[in-house]
Design an enzyme around this catalytic site. Sequence first.
Site, PDB file in Angstrom:
ATOM      1  N   CYS A   1       1.252  -1.961  -0.220  1.00  0.00           N
ATOM      2  CA  CYS A   1      -0.023  -0.066   0.513  1.00  0.00           C
ATOM      3  C   CYS A   1       0.718   1.290  -0.171  1.00  0.00           C
ATOM      4  O   CYS A   1       0.330   2.628  -0.401  1.00  0.00           O
ATOM      5  CB  CYS A   1      -1.103   0.057   1.138  1.00  0.00           C
ATOM      6  SG  CYS A   1      -2.110  -1.142   0.555  1.00  0.00           S
TER       7      CYS A   1
ATOM      8  N   HIS B   1      -2.871   7.542   1.715  1.00  0.00           N
ATOM      9  CA  HIS B   1      -4.102   5.630   1.000  1.00  0.00           C
ATOM     10  C   HIS B   1      -5.037   6.063   2.456  1.00  0.00           C
ATOM     11  O   HIS B   1      -5.123   6.069   3.361  1.00  0.00           O
ATOM     12  CB  HIS B   1      -2.876   5.720   1.642  1.00  0.00           C
ATOM     13  CG  HIS B   1      -3.315   3.699   1.583  1.00  0.00           C
ATOM     14  ND1 HIS B   1      -3.248   3.284   0.181  1.00  0.00           N
ATOM     15  CD2 HIS B   1      -3.375   2.695   2.218  1.00  0.00           C
ATOM     16  CE1 HIS B   1      -4.331   1.945   0.729  1.00  0.00           C
ATOM     17  NE2 HIS B   1      -3.532   1.725   1.393  1.00  0.00           N
TER      18      HIS B   1
ATOM     19  N   ASN C   1     -10.300   0.290  -0.292  1.00  0.00           N
ATOM     20  CA  ASN C   1      -8.537  -0.248  -0.529  1.00  0.00           C
ATOM     21  C   ASN C   1      -8.084  -0.416  -1.913  1.00  0.00           C
ATOM     22  O   ASN C   1      -8.611  -1.558  -2.059  1.00  0.00           O
ATOM     23  CB  ASN C   1      -8.402  -0.767   0.514  1.00  0.00           C
ATOM     24  CG  ASN C   1      -6.877  -0.902   0.908  1.00  0.00           C
ATOM     25  OD1 ASN C   1      -5.790  -1.003   0.153  1.00  0.00           O
ATOM     26  ND2 ASN C   1      -6.290  -1.274   1.955  1.00  0.00           N
TER      27      ASN C   1
HETATM   28  N1  ACO Z   1     -18.748  -8.213   7.870  1.00  0.00           N
HETATM   29  C1  ACO Z   1     -19.784  -8.453   9.325  1.00  0.00           C
HETATM   30  N2  ACO Z   1     -18.930  -8.515   9.924  1.00  0.00           N
HETATM   31  C2  ACO Z   1     -17.506  -8.839   9.806  1.00  0.00           C
HETATM   32  C3  ACO Z   1     -17.065  -8.350   9.347  1.00  0.00           C
HETATM   33  C4  ACO Z   1     -17.357  -8.580   7.806  1.00  0.00           C
HETATM   34  N3  ACO Z   1     -17.266  -8.053   6.384  1.00  0.00           N
HETATM   35  N4  ACO Z   1     -15.388  -8.590   9.189  1.00  0.00           N
HETATM   36  C5  ACO Z   1     -15.174  -8.986  10.770  1.00  0.00           C
HETATM   37  N5  ACO Z   1     -16.403  -9.723  11.128  1.00  0.00           N
HETATM   38  C6  ACO Z   1     -17.405  -9.281  12.393  1.00  0.00           C
HETATM   39  C7  ACO Z   1     -15.798 -10.269  13.129  1.00  0.00           C
HETATM   40  O1  ACO Z   1     -16.214 -11.377  13.136  1.00  0.00           O
HETATM   41  C8  ACO Z   1     -15.927  -9.919  14.856  1.00  0.00           C
HETATM   42  O2  ACO Z   1     -17.115 -10.907  15.566  1.00  0.00           O
HETATM   43  P1  ACO Z   1     -17.048 -11.423  16.907  1.00  0.00           P
HETATM   44  O3  ACO Z   1     -16.754  -9.993  17.579  1.00  0.00           O
HETATM   45  O4  ACO Z   1     -18.089 -11.951  16.717  1.00  0.00           O
HETATM   46  O5  ACO Z   1     -16.037 -12.245  16.360  1.00  0.00           O
HETATM   47  C9  ACO Z   1     -16.675  -8.284  14.427  1.00  0.00           C
HETATM   48  O6  ACO Z   1     -16.887  -8.159  13.137  1.00  0.00           O
HETATM   49  C10 ACO Z   1     -15.689  -7.436  15.254  1.00  0.00           C
HETATM   50  O7  ACO Z   1     -14.033  -7.880  14.509  1.00  0.00           O
HETATM   51  P2  ACO Z   1     -12.679  -6.844  14.179  1.00  0.00           P
HETATM   52  O8  ACO Z   1     -11.899  -7.491  13.529  1.00  0.00           O
HETATM   53  O9  ACO Z   1     -12.394  -6.710  16.013  1.00  0.00           O
HETATM   54  O10 ACO Z   1     -12.753  -5.544  13.686  1.00  0.00           O
HETATM   55  P3  ACO Z   1     -12.758  -4.658  13.848  1.00  0.00           P
HETATM   56  O11 ACO Z   1     -13.387  -3.578  14.353  1.00  0.00           O
HETATM   57  O12 ACO Z   1     -11.017  -4.452  14.089  1.00  0.00           O
HETATM   58  O13 ACO Z   1     -12.593  -3.892  12.469  1.00  0.00           O
HETATM   59  C11 ACO Z   1     -10.904  -3.715   9.895  1.00  0.00           C
HETATM   60  C12 ACO Z   1     -11.854  -4.577  10.918  1.00  0.00           C
HETATM   61  C13 ACO Z   1     -11.680  -3.269   9.748  1.00  0.00           C
HETATM   62  C14 ACO Z   1     -10.095  -4.924   9.386  1.00  0.00           C
HETATM   63  C15 ACO Z   1     -10.141  -3.533  11.361  1.00  0.00           C
HETATM   64  O14 ACO Z   1      -9.432  -4.029  12.006  1.00  0.00           O
HETATM   65  C16 ACO Z   1      -9.468  -2.932  10.736  1.00  0.00           C
HETATM   66  O15 ACO Z   1      -9.542  -1.349   9.329  1.00  0.00           O
HETATM   67  N6  ACO Z   1      -7.563  -2.633   9.781  1.00  0.00           N
HETATM   68  C17 ACO Z   1      -7.172  -2.061   9.214  1.00  0.00           C
HETATM   69  C18 ACO Z   1      -7.116  -3.132   8.311  1.00  0.00           C
HETATM   70  C19 ACO Z   1      -6.521  -2.570   7.308  1.00  0.00           C
HETATM   71  O16 ACO Z   1      -6.579  -1.665   6.169  1.00  0.00           O
HETATM   72  N7  ACO Z   1      -5.767  -2.796   5.994  1.00  0.00           N
HETATM   73  C20 ACO Z   1      -5.758  -2.730   5.311  1.00  0.00           C
HETATM   74  C21 ACO Z   1      -4.427  -3.331   4.483  1.00  0.00           C
HETATM   75  S1  ACO Z   1      -2.953  -2.130   5.077  1.00  0.00           S
HETATM   76  C22 ACO Z   1      -3.238  -0.353   4.443  1.00  0.00           C
HETATM   77  O17 ACO Z   1      -3.613  -0.227   4.124  1.00  0.00           O
HETATM   78  C23 ACO Z   1      -2.921   0.706   6.135  1.00  0.00           C
END
Ligand code: ACO
Length: 323
Positions: free
Chosen positions: A113, A250, A280
């Site tokens: 990224c 980004h 993204n």
């Molecule tokens: N739809 C519905 N529910 C979902 C989904 C989905 N697509 N994905 C995960 N869940 C659920 C999980 O199973 C979990 O359920 P549980 O509580 O019953 O176990 C719940 O949602 C919470 O999951 P978390 O992973 O804790 O959710 P979080 O609030 O951390 O959000 C996310 C997840 C959006 C991926 C976040 O961690 C994030 O933005 N991380 C950064 C990752 C990123 O942006 N990466 C891009 C590449 S790196 C970069 O470019 C910077």
Amino acid sequence: MIRSVVRGFGAALPKRVVTNSEMEKIVDTSDEWIFQRTGIRQRHIAGADETTASLGEQAARAALANAGLTIDDIDMIVVATSTPDNTFPATAVNIQNRLGMHHGFAFDVQAVCTGFVYAVTTADAYIRGGLAKRALVIGAETFSRLLDWTDRTTCVLFGDGAGALILEATTGEGTNSDRGVLTASLRSDGAHKDKLFVDGGPSSTGTVGVLRMEGREVFKYAVGMITDVIHSAFDATGTTSEDLDWLVPHQANRRIIDGSAKKLGIPPEKVVITVDQHGNTSAASIPLAIAAAAGDGRIKKGDLVMLEAMGGGFTWGAVLLRW
Ligand code: ACO
């Protein structure tokens, strides 16, 4: 002193738009969950006739038209991508050939990224080192082809697209009033390589693999890493958040973008957001956002613009430039 000044910009997006409600038909998710956690409303997904090189070519042609140049005026192409059409040759030479360019040189950089920030920094160094006068810098990706479409924690986050900038050698005074790239700050730390990676490759599995991510871990590091490199860029130039006209981040996640801007004291109206429209798009997200904001007249000649990214590796970096 030689400065690399932005002479043109362009963008290309796949024809097919996939909304969050369409994602609900693919995995167990909801528009509400995706939008609340990421700010994404929709993404573009490449069709059978669209590849990283074809999207990159389209973005490059748009940038050449925007600059009023032809391919004969370019002597270097750098493509930032993690989704090349082929393992080799580089997507950059594929695009070079598609553009009918048979002089100069072309190569890819791979920093996931952060790829576009690395590519702009690389092109700037080549230009300042006298190796090129005009560089076509492209970020192009088809992340849809690296996704596990049964994994709701990753497949809802990404999209496809390409963007391009043309950088041109111009004589500056060596002050912050110069147009062009003023400074860059690049970082990486491979200790984090298993937090966001693709589980295949020619030398390990002999397969392409799919994207794997520990989302919470990435989130935990993102804001701190992004703000660190931005502070380095400010320190190197003696500028501050108040001098900035635009932050072009980004576009990974709205919460990361808002958190970083808040920590830096940059008001929301100075932050370019496209994650809602594109998801993204990895190395393509910054040039797509630049093309949106320069295309509608928000980014204007003389504006001070900060580009920043963080991604797999981890890699992270920032570029400060005057438009
Ligand atoms: N739809 C519905 N529910 C979902 C989904 C989905 N697509 N994905 C995960 N869940 C659920 C999980 O199973 C979990 O359920 P549980 O509580 O019953 O176990 C719940 O949602 C919470 O999951 P978390 O992973 O804790 O959710 P979080 O609030 O951390 O959000 C996310 C997840 C959006 C991926 C976040 O961690 C994030 O933005 N991380 C950064 C990752 C990123 O942006 N990466 C891009 C590449 S790196 C970069 O470019 C910077």
